[in-house]
Design a protein around this motif. Structure first.
Motif, PDB file in Angstrom:
ATOM      1  N   GLY A   1      -4.356   1.938  -1.659  1.00  0.00           N
ATOM      2  CA  GLY A   1      -3.568   1.970  -0.220  1.00  0.00           C
ATOM      3  C   GLY A   1      -4.278   1.349   0.773  1.00  0.00           C
ATOM      4  O   GLY A   1      -3.765   1.290   2.163  1.00  0.00           O
ATOM      5  N   ASP A   2      -5.563   1.327   0.813  1.00  0.00           N
ATOM      6  CA  ASP A   2      -6.441   0.742   1.884  1.00  0.00           C
ATOM      7  C   ASP A   2      -6.069  -0.850   2.400  1.00  0.00           C
ATOM      8  O   ASP A   2      -6.456  -1.042   3.515  1.00  0.00           O
ATOM      9  CB  ASP A   2      -7.735   0.668   1.595  1.00  0.00           C
TER      10      ASP A   2
ATOM     11  N   ARG B   1      -3.108  -2.093   2.300  1.00  0.00           N
ATOM     12  CA  ARG B   1      -1.763  -2.220   2.931  1.00  0.00           C
ATOM     13  C   ARG B   1      -1.675  -2.421   4.352  1.00  0.00           C
ATOM     14  O   ARG B   1      -2.561  -2.219   5.015  1.00  0.00           O
ATOM     15  CB  ARG B   1      -0.811  -0.916   2.518  1.00  0.00           C
TER      16      ARG B   1
ATOM     17  N   GLY C   1      -0.174  -2.392   8.488  1.00  0.00           N
ATOM     18  CA  GLY C   1      -0.080  -1.068   9.383  1.00  0.00           C
ATOM     19  C   GLY C   1       1.353  -0.544   9.131  1.00  0.00           C
ATOM     20  O   GLY C   1       1.711   0.588   9.367  1.00  0.00           O
TER      21      GLY C   1
ATOM     22  N   MET D   1       3.434  -0.414   6.619  1.00  0.00           N
ATOM     23  CA  MET D   1       3.752   0.451   5.359  1.00  0.00           C
ATOM     24  C   MET D   1       3.029   1.912   5.545  1.00  0.00           C
ATOM     25  O   MET D   1       3.451   2.909   5.262  1.00  0.00           O
ATOM     26  CB  MET D   1       3.186  -0.331   4.319  1.00  0.00           C
ATOM     27  N   ASN D   2       1.834   1.849   6.468  1.00  0.00           N
ATOM     28  CA  ASN D   2       1.101   3.059   6.653  1.00  0.00           C
ATOM     29  C   ASN D   2       1.889   3.808   7.349  1.00  0.00           C
ATOM     30  O   ASN D   2       2.009   4.908   7.086  1.00  0.00           O
ATOM     31  CB  ASN D   2      -0.184   2.909   7.342  1.00  0.00           C
ATOM     32  N   ARG D   3       2.455   3.378   8.594  1.00  0.00           N
ATOM     33  CA  ARG D   3       3.638   3.862   9.506  1.00  0.00           C
ATOM     34  C   ARG D   3       4.647   4.572   8.709  1.00  0.00           C
ATOM     35  O   ARG D   3       5.155   5.713   8.905  1.00  0.00           O
ATOM     36  CB  ARG D   3       4.104   3.267  10.487  1.00  0.00           C
TER      37      ARG D   3
ATOM     38  N   GLU E   1       5.030   5.446   5.539  1.00  0.00           N
ATOM     39  CA  GLU E   1       4.406   6.647   4.709  1.00  0.00           C
ATOM     40  C   GLU E   1       4.210   7.810   5.479  1.00  0.00           C
ATOM     41  O   GLU E   1       4.465   8.915   5.056  1.00  0.00           O
ATOM     42  CB  GLU E   1       3.151   6.060   3.763  1.00  0.00           C
ATOM     43  N   GLU E   2       3.549   7.661   6.492  1.00  0.00           N
ATOM     44  CA  GLU E   2       3.284   8.715   7.474  1.00  0.00           C
ATOM     45  C   GLU E   2       4.531   9.214   7.992  1.00  0.00           C
ATOM     46  O   GLU E   2       4.833  10.555   7.987  1.00  0.00           O
ATOM     47  CB  GLU E   2       2.516   8.359   8.882  1.00  0.00           C
TER      48      GLU E   2
ATOM     49  N   ARG F   1       5.985  11.431   5.216  1.00  0.00           N
ATOM     50  CA  ARG F   1       5.274  12.607   4.820  1.00  0.00           C
ATOM     51  C   ARG F   1       5.596  13.644   5.920  1.00  0.00           C
ATOM     52  O   ARG F   1       5.837  15.001   5.452  1.00  0.00           O
ATOM     53  CB  ARG F   1       3.839  12.241   4.820  1.00  0.00           C
TER      54      ARG F   1
END
Length: 139
Positions: free
Chosen positions: A117-118, A120, A122, A124-126, A128-129, A132
């Motif tokens: 995941g590191d 990916r 930005g 995709m991180n948003r 996923e956040e 969650r």
């Protein structure tokens, strides 16, 4: 990594049995240095590389303007393959003789583990956040 007491006893027992069965072989094995084995492989690889280069050059010399191309090209390709195989064999023996494999393993163990995941981006991180937060009932 040191052997446990049980493993050391088992190894000693195996050594005694080997000496009892074939003392000449056991003595030969005990006196043989593994580095000598790898040096032999390196020498064989150098000789093979030179022979492969000879085959490659022979194929080039046979491929004159009035000769058919099938035989010289085949000889040249076989020479190149022989050179490549000899180089790989020699490089592997060199790595083992100098202890390169152990150094590479030790370096890999000391390197911190990277999570998938590191890498990916930005966006995709948003996503996923946000997912969650929805699952936790924050939005």
């Amino acid at each position: 990594m040191p052997l446990s007491e049980h493993e050391q006893r088992m190894l000693d027992q195996i050594e005694r049995a080997l000496y009892a069965e074939d003392p000449k072989f056991a003595n030969t094995v005990r006196q043989t240095n593994p580095g000598v084995h790898y040096k032999r492989w390196i020498i064989k690889a150098v000789i093979g590389f030179v022979l492969g280069m000879g085959l490659l050059l022979l194929g080039l010399l046979l491929g004159g303007p009035d000769a058919s191309l099938a035989l010289p090209v085949t000889i040249s390709v076989l020479g190149f393959i022989f050179m490549l195989a000899s180089f790989l064999m020699g490089a592997n023996a060199w790595r083992k003789a100098t202890g390169g494999a152990e150094a590479m393993l030790a370096e890999a163990e000391n390197e911190p583990k990277k999570r998938k995941g590191d890498k990916r981006p930005g966006m995709m991180n948003r996503f996923e956040e946000r997912w969650r937060r929805r699952q936790q009932g924050e939005e």
